[in-house]
Structures are given as structure tokens and as C-alpha cells.
Design a protein around this motif. Structure first.
Motif, PDB file in Angstrom:
ATOM      1  N   GLY A  87      -6.358 -40.942 -77.075  1.00 48.23           N
ATOM      2  CA  GLY A  87      -6.773 -39.586 -77.407  1.00 48.23           C
ATOM      3  C   GLY A  87      -8.165 -39.562 -78.019  1.00 48.23           C
ATOM      4  O   GLY A  87      -9.014 -38.736 -77.668  1.00 48.23           O
ATOM      5  N   ARG A  88      -8.418 -40.498 -78.938  1.00 48.20           N
ATOM      6  CA  ARG A  88      -9.731 -40.567 -79.577  1.00 48.20           C
ATOM      7  C   ARG A  88     -10.792 -41.093 -78.611  1.00 48.20           C
ATOM      8  O   ARG A  88     -11.935 -40.635 -78.607  1.00 48.20           O
ATOM      9  CB  ARG A  88      -9.659 -41.465 -80.812  1.00 48.20           C
ATOM     10  CG  ARG A  88     -10.902 -41.398 -81.698  1.00 48.20           C
ATOM     11  CD  ARG A  88     -11.191 -39.963 -82.087  1.00 48.20           C
ATOM     12  NE  ARG A  88     -12.156 -39.859 -83.159  1.00 48.20           N
ATOM     13  CZ  ARG A  88     -12.740 -38.726 -83.514  1.00 48.20           C
ATOM     14  NH1 ARG A  88     -12.447 -37.598 -82.853  1.00 48.20           N
ATOM     15  NH2 ARG A  88     -13.601 -38.689 -84.506  1.00 48.20           N
ATOM     16  N   THR A  89     -10.418 -42.069 -77.768  1.00 48.07           N
ATOM     17  CA  THR A  89     -11.357 -42.593 -76.779  1.00 48.07           C
ATOM     18  C   THR A  89     -11.811 -41.483 -75.831  1.00 48.07           C
ATOM     19  O   THR A  89     -12.989 -41.401 -75.464  1.00 48.07           O
ATOM     20  CB  THR A  89     -10.711 -43.735 -75.981  1.00 48.07           C
ATOM     21  OG1 THR A  89     -10.305 -44.769 -76.881  1.00 48.07           O
ATOM     22  CG2 THR A  89     -11.682 -44.317 -74.978  1.00 48.07           C
ATOM     23  N   GLY A  90     -10.890 -40.615 -75.431  1.00 52.86           N
ATOM     24  CA  GLY A  90     -11.263 -39.482 -74.586  1.00 52.86           C
ATOM     25  C   GLY A  90     -12.215 -38.534 -75.288  1.00 52.86           C
ATOM     26  O   GLY A  90     -13.142 -38.001 -74.670  1.00 52.86           O
ATOM     27  N   ASP A  91     -11.988 -38.301 -76.606  1.00 50.52           N
ATOM     28  CA  ASP A  91     -12.906 -37.464 -77.376  1.00 50.52           C
ATOM     29  C   ASP A  91     -14.328 -37.999 -77.302  1.00 50.52           C
ATOM     30  O   ASP A  91     -15.295 -37.246 -77.187  1.00 50.52           O
ATOM     31  CB  ASP A  91     -12.482 -37.439 -78.851  1.00 50.52           C
ATOM     32  CG  ASP A  91     -11.326 -36.489 -79.116  1.00 50.52           C
ATOM     33  OD1 ASP A  91     -11.007 -35.688 -78.229  1.00 50.52           O
ATOM     34  OD2 ASP A  91     -10.751 -36.560 -80.213  1.00 50.52           O
ATOM     35  N   LEU A  92     -14.465 -39.319 -77.379  1.00 50.29           N
ATOM     36  CA  LEU A  92     -15.784 -39.931 -77.517  1.00 50.29           C
ATOM     37  C   LEU A  92     -16.468 -40.180 -76.186  1.00 50.29           C
ATOM     38  O   LEU A  92     -17.695 -40.020 -76.071  1.00 50.29           O
ATOM     39  CB  LEU A  92     -15.657 -41.255 -78.281  1.00 50.29           C
ATOM     40  CG  LEU A  92     -15.057 -41.170 -79.695  1.00 50.29           C
ATOM     41  CD1 LEU A  92     -15.048 -42.534 -80.346  1.00 50.29           C
ATOM     42  CD2 LEU A  92     -15.833 -40.178 -80.554  1.00 50.29           C
ATOM     43  N   PHE A  93     -15.717 -40.574 -75.176  1.00 49.67           N
ATOM     44  CA  PHE A  93     -16.341 -41.040 -73.934  1.00 49.67           C
ATOM     45  C   PHE A  93     -16.023 -40.171 -72.710  1.00 49.67           C
ATOM     46  O   PHE A  93     -16.523 -40.444 -71.619  1.00 49.67           O
ATOM     47  CB  PHE A  93     -15.920 -42.485 -73.652  1.00 49.67           C
ATOM     48  CG  PHE A  93     -16.252 -43.424 -74.770  1.00 49.67           C
ATOM     49  CD1 PHE A  93     -17.573 -43.728 -75.046  1.00 49.67           C
ATOM     50  CD2 PHE A  93     -15.260 -43.964 -75.556  1.00 49.67           C
ATOM     51  CE1 PHE A  93     -17.900 -44.594 -76.090  1.00 49.67           C
ATOM     52  CE2 PHE A  93     -15.577 -44.832 -76.599  1.00 49.67           C
ATOM     53  CZ  PHE A  93     -16.894 -45.142 -76.874  1.00 49.67           C
ATOM     54  N   GLY A  94     -15.202 -39.164 -72.875  1.00 49.36           N
ATOM     55  CA  GLY A  94     -14.925 -38.265 -71.757  1.00 49.36           C
ATOM     56  C   GLY A  94     -13.447 -38.173 -71.453  1.00 49.36           C
ATOM     57  O   GLY A  94     -12.835 -39.141 -71.003  1.00 49.36           O
ATOM     58  N   ARG A  95     -12.861 -36.999 -71.704  1.00 48.12           N
ATOM     59  CA  ARG A  95     -11.418 -36.822 -71.496  1.00 48.12           C
ATOM     60  C   ARG A  95     -11.072 -36.819 -70.014  1.00 48.12           C
ATOM     61  O   ARG A  95     -10.050 -37.367 -69.605  1.00 48.12           O
ATOM     62  CB  ARG A  95     -10.975 -35.516 -72.150  1.00 48.12           C
ATOM     63  CG  ARG A  95     -11.133 -35.534 -73.667  1.00 48.12           C
ATOM     64  CD  ARG A  95     -11.296 -34.153 -74.249  1.00 48.12           C
ATOM     65  NE  ARG A  95     -11.582 -34.221 -75.677  1.00 48.12           N
ATOM     66  CZ  ARG A  95     -12.229 -33.281 -76.342  1.00 48.12           C
ATOM     67  NH1 ARG A  95     -12.675 -32.200 -75.710  1.00 48.12           N
ATOM     68  NH2 ARG A  95     -12.458 -33.416 -77.630  1.00 48.12           N
ATOM     69  N   ARG A  96     -11.921 -36.200 -69.214  1.00 48.32           N
ATOM     70  CA  ARG A  96     -11.651 -36.133 -67.777  1.00 48.32           C
ATOM     71  C   ARG A  96     -11.642 -37.529 -67.161  1.00 48.32           C
ATOM     72  O   ARG A  96     -10.775 -37.846 -66.345  1.00 48.32           O
ATOM     73  CB  ARG A  96     -12.712 -35.249 -67.107  1.00 48.32           C
ATOM     74  CG  ARG A  96     -12.623 -35.150 -65.590  1.00 48.32           C
ATOM     75  CD  ARG A  96     -13.671 -34.163 -65.095  1.00 48.32           C
ATOM     76  NE  ARG A  96     -13.805 -34.185 -63.646  1.00 48.32           N
ATOM     77  CZ  ARG A  96     -14.611 -34.999 -62.985  1.00 48.32           C
ATOM     78  NH1 ARG A  96     -15.345 -35.879 -63.658  1.00 48.32           N
ATOM     79  NH2 ARG A  96     -14.693 -34.951 -61.678  1.00 48.32           N
ATOM     80  N   LYS A  97     -12.611 -38.350 -67.537  1.00 46.26           N
ATOM     81  CA  LYS A  97     -12.672 -39.712 -67.004  1.00 46.26           C
ATOM     82  C   LYS A  97     -11.395 -40.488 -67.326  1.00 46.26           C
ATOM     83  O   LYS A  97     -10.823 -41.158 -66.459  1.00 46.26           O
ATOM     84  CB  LYS A  97     -13.875 -40.454 -67.594  1.00 46.26           C
ATOM     85  CG  LYS A  97     -15.224 -39.969 -67.110  1.00 46.26           C
ATOM     86  CD  LYS A  97     -16.337 -40.747 -67.814  1.00 46.26           C
ATOM     87  CE  LYS A  97     -17.712 -40.207 -67.415  1.00 46.26           C
ATOM     88  NZ  LYS A  97     -18.793 -40.878 -68.175  1.00 46.26           N
ATOM     89  N   LEU A  98     -10.975 -40.409 -68.578  1.00 43.57           N
ATOM     90  CA  LEU A  98      -9.796 -41.163 -68.987  1.00 43.57           C
ATOM     91  C   LEU A  98      -8.530 -40.594 -68.356  1.00 43.57           C
ATOM     92  O   LEU A  98      -7.618 -41.341 -67.984  1.00 43.57           O
ATOM     93  CB  LEU A  98      -9.677 -41.155 -70.517  1.00 43.57           C
ATOM     94  CG  LEU A  98      -8.695 -42.152 -71.127  1.00 43.57           C
ATOM     95  CD1 LEU A  98      -9.008 -43.571 -70.695  1.00 43.57           C
ATOM     96  CD2 LEU A  98      -8.707 -42.055 -72.649  1.00 43.57           C
ATOM     97  N   PHE A  99      -8.470 -39.273 -68.199  1.00 43.87           N
ATOM     98  CA  PHE A  99      -7.329 -38.626 -67.553  1.00 43.87           C
ATOM     99  C   PHE A  99      -7.200 -39.117 -66.113  1.00 43.87           C
ATOM    100  O   PHE A  99      -6.104 -39.476 -65.660  1.00 43.87           O
ATOM    101  CB  PHE A  99      -7.509 -37.109 -67.591  1.00 43.87           C
ATOM    102  CG  PHE A  99      -6.401 -36.324 -66.946  1.00 43.87           C
ATOM    103  CD1 PHE A  99      -5.215 -36.085 -67.624  1.00 43.87           C
ATOM    104  CD2 PHE A  99      -6.542 -35.806 -65.664  1.00 43.87           C
ATOM    105  CE1 PHE A  99      -4.191 -35.352 -67.030  1.00 43.87           C
ATOM    106  CE2 PHE A  99      -5.539 -35.075 -65.064  1.00 43.87           C
ATOM    107  CZ  PHE A  99      -4.353 -34.848 -65.754  1.00 43.87           C
TER     108      PHE A  99
END
Length: 475
Positions: A87-99
């Protein structure tokens, strides 16, 4: 829901306009919501679709009873343990990419589990499914809360998402039995592969990218300690559900989990860019909202567990008939989801959360009237369905409560807390209370004991949340 205070253009009295039920979503908004909710439904389905297939799966792959528990635990460990980190990684580097990465991994892992040739390959597929789910759930939720603005639109979107989340667990129980009987256990994993293949091509063109524009450094010590703590806790409680709390591995991992969480609290109080903002945890909406979520998930999962045993062992229903009893709750869950955003819009998330917890507790208490007569089937079906309807109201309203007022750059963290609460709640309820039903010789008496304690906990939580959020009329 905001009330229009604009004066009428004419002094002449006019009949009041009907109050809108909620904002209309554009065609694109509906497609975005479909993609995000389909992904959440897919993950929810994975929690339950395999359960009734386990005996057949074990015979096919040569897995004994003790190994079969890992078919569930191998998924639960990473799916719960990595939620806050992703959840925090998505905040920092891109939620769409991680999704999207999570969707791709989940689809490939489901394909591996579908064609598994031995226990090791199957458990590897399940573990990778869990990693994919840990990326999908918090980033999907944060994409939802950042795409739909706070207020009626977000309430409605969360209502639909919560409905499908609850429905996924129920559908999985029924569908798992049907697929296993007709197409074999591999079809349960194949279904998940199909879901991923449908959602993944649609997502890139529809979902917007979002991240924290400041992009602070990732809190590695905090990530290591909280992930280790969650993994230890989930492992200990999942194992205790099968073997009890006396095992050395259970005791060691419980102690390790406590120590790691203590270390996490210390790290977060010292770092400049914490993984979890301690001021956020001190928000009343976050703290008390997550308490309500933890209780509603843990206690409802326990009710479903003990009633499953009761219906088959005491009333001698078949697995398919038991699935039909629980299928009724899916219908009421859909109805609850349709009206939840309207209720929240009228009464506020706080009152809806408290009222939903109160209703869940009272309907669980009504199940104390079950016995060994055939009429108890109808009481069980009605009680669990109405309790589940209130449970869904609690799911939606606690999600709205926790994410309200949180800046967009911290939505991944807030939704990570929401989804971590869901996972931990689902994990801890059965080992903590389910053992009360199975340790004695009288399963009916044990089931009643569990239901009594369960109802008391939910009603106590309703009172605590009401007091804790007492100063907020519109959470």
C-alpha cells in the motif's frame, strides 16, 4: 450528502424537489469501478472457492491433512503480510503500476496452481497468488478512493466494492462445491485465471496513475518490522486454528510478532518518513473505524465457520445444501450494498457503523435459539443472512470512516490499514473462538457458546465505537 442551500429564483412557493438517491456515474467511471471491483471480487473469491475442494485436491496431489492447511495458509501469509508494505509502495512509486503488476502475477500464479503437478508447485502457486493479492487490494482500494471524490460518489463506490467483497466470499463457498463436483478442483483455480485475463487488458487504458508527488524515501526498517510482525501473527493464528496454541512454532511466532510490532512502533516514532504515520493512527476515525472493521470481520467469519460445522454435523445437511443456506446471505448482501451509500449519506458513516455493528450482534444473538430440529435450518438461514446484511453495512461504513479526511497522497496507507484489518480479522476470529465449538463432545452446546461470546463482542464493540467517535456526526 450535502444539502442544497441555494435560494429559489422565485418567491412563489414551489413543491420541494425529490432528494436524489446519489450521484450518477459517467460511463467511464462505471468502467473504472467495474475493473477495480472485479479485481477485489476475484481476490475475495480466492479466499473461499477452494475450501470445499481441499479433500479432492489432497487425494489428487498426494497431500495429507496437515499439508492441506498450507493450501490456505500459503495464500493467507503473503496476502496479509505484505498489505501495508505494498500500500505504501503504491503511494510512493505509482498505484496503477503496482495494481497491474499484482494482477499479472495473480493471473500467472493461478495458472500455475491450475496445472500444478505436485504439492510443491501447487503451494508455490498459492503463495504467489497471495503476493499478487497483497498488491491488488490496497492499490485497488486507493485507486478507488482517489478516483472518486470524498462524499456521495466515494460512498457509492465503496458500497459497491464492499458488496462484491462480501458476495465474493459467499459465492466462493457455493461455486467451489459446484465446480469441484462437475469439473474438478482445478477448475476453481482456472476460474481465477479467467478473471485475471478479463480484468488485466481493460485496466491500463482506464485507470489513472496516482502517487505521492513528494515521493519520500521508503521506510525500510518500518517495512521489515511490520511485514515480519504481520507474517508472524498470521502464521501463528492460522496454525493455531488447526493444531491449537500449544505448539512451539505457534508460541515462538506469536512472541516474535509482538516483538516485531513493538520494534515497528519504536522505528516509526524515530523516522522522518514513516511507513505508517503515527498521527494518522491517532486519528479517531482511523483508530475506532479499524476497531469496528476488525470486530465485524473476525466475528462474522467465526459465525460462518461454526454454522458450517453445525449444519453438517448436527443437522446432517450435505455440503451443497449447506452452501445453499449461506447463499441466501448473498442476496441480502447485494440489497444492503445497494442502499448502504444512501444510509451513509443520510445518517453519516459513524452512525451507520455503530448501527450495523449493533444489528450484527443482535442477529447473531438470535441464533442462540438453534437446536437439533429441522426448523433450525430456517432460523440459521434467516439469522446469518440478516447478520450478514448488517455486517456488510459495517464493512462499507468503516471503510468510509477510515478514509474520510485523509489526503490523496496517504490514501494507499489508509486503505492498506483497512485491508490489513480485513485480513487480520478474517484470520483471528476462527482460532480464537472456533475452538470453543470443537473441543467438547457436544457440538450444539459449543456452537451456542461461540455465538454467545461472538454476539457479546460485537455489541461491546458497537458501544466502544459509539463512544470513541461520539463527537463526530459525519465521520
Amino acid at each position: 450528502m450535502a444539502i442544497d442551500t441555494t435560494p429559489a429564483p422565485s418567491l412563489q412557493a414551489a413543491p420541494p424537489a425529490p432528494r436524489p438517491h446519489g450521484p450518477k456515474l459517467s460511463s467511464r467511471d462505471k468502467l473504472v469501478l467495474f475493473v477495480l471491483c472485479a479485481a477485489q471480487f476475484m481476490v475475495a473469491l480466492d479466499f473461499s472457492v477452494l475450501n470445499v475442494a481441499l479433500p479432492v485436491l489432497g487425494a489428487d496431489l498426494g497431500m495429507n491433512q496437515s499439508a492441506l492447511q498450507w493450501a490456505v495458509t500459503a495464500f493467507a501469509l503473503p496476502s496479509g503480510g505484505f498489505l501495508l508494505l505494498f500500500g505504501r509502495t503504491g503511494d510512493l512509486f505509482g498505484r496503477r503500476k503496482l495494481f497491474l503488476a499484482g494482477l499479472a502475477l495473480f493471473g500467472l500464479a493461478s495458472l500455475l496452481a491450475t496445472f500444478a503437478w505436485d504439492p510443491a508447485s501447487f503451494l508455490a502457486g498459492r503463495a504467489l497468488q497471495g503476493v499478487g493479492a497483497a498488491a491488488i487490494v490496497p492499490t485497488g482500494m486507493s485507486l478507488l478512493t482517489t478516483t472518486f471524490p470524498e462524499g456521495p460518489q466515494r460512498d457509492r463506490a465503496l458500497g459497491i466494492s464492499g458488496t462484491l467483497l462480501s458476495l465474493g466470499f459467499t459465492v466462493g463457498m457455493v461455486l467451489g462445491g459446484v465446480l469441484t463436483d462437475t469439473l474438478g478442483w482445478r477448475s476453481t483455480m482456472g476460474l481465477l485465471t479467467l478473471f485475471a485475463l478479463i480484468v488485466l487488458p481493460l485496466a491500463p487504458g482506464l485507470l489513472p496513475e496516482s502517487r505521492n508527488p513528494d515521493r519520500p524515501r521508503l521506510d525500510v526498517p518500518g517495512a521489515v518490522t511490520v511485514t515480519g510482525g504481520l507474517l508472524s501473527l498470521i502464521y501463528a493464528l492460522s496454525t493455531a486454528a488447526e493444531r491449537g496454541f500449544g505448539g512451539t512454532d505457534v508460541i515462538v511466532t506469536l512472541v516474535a510478532g509482538v516483538l516485531l510490532f513493538a520494534a515497528f512502533g519504536y522505528v516509526e516514532s524515530r523516522t522522518a518518513a514513516p511507513l505508517v504515520s503515527l498521527p494518522m493512527l491517532r486519528r479517531r476515525t482511523v483508530a475506532w473505524g479499524n476497531l469496528g472493521g476488525l470486530v465485524t470481520f473476525s466475528m462474522m467469519s467465526t459465525v460462518v465457520f461454526v454454522l458450517t460445522l453445525y449444519l453438517q454435523e448436527v443437522l446432517h445437511l450435505s455440503a451443497f445444501e449447506t452452501g445453499l443456506v449461506f447463499g441466501a446471505q448473498g442476496v441480502l448482501s447485494v440489497a444492503a450494498g445497494m442502499y448502504a451509500s444512501r444510509v451513509i449519506g443520510r445518517f453519516g458513516a459513524r452512525r451507520t457503523l455503530v448501527g450495523s455493528l449493533l444489528g450484527q450482534g443482535l442477529f447473531v444473538a438470535a441464533l442462540l435459539g438453534i437446536g437439533d430440529g429441522g426448523w433450525s435450518v430456517w432460523l440459521a438461514a434467516a439469522g446469518v443472512s440478516l447478520a450478514s446484511m448488517c455486517h456488510l453495512g459495517a464493512i462499507i461504513s468503516y471503510g468510509v470512516t477510515v478514509t474520510s479526511g485523509v489526503p490523496d497522497e496517504e490514501q494507499g496507507l489508509a486503505t492498506g490499514l483497512v485491508t490489513s484489518t480485513q485480513q487480520v480479522g478474517i484470520t483471528i476470529g476462527i482460532p480464537l473462538l472456533g475452538v470453543l465449538a470443537t473441543t467438547g463432545t457436544d457440538l450444539l452446546a459449543g456452537t451456542r457458546t461461540v455465538l454467545l461470546v461472538d454476539a457479546a463482542v460485537v455489541l461491546a464493540a458497537a458501544a466502544a465505537v459509539a463512544v470513541g467517535l461520539g463527537g463526530r456526526r459525519r465521520a
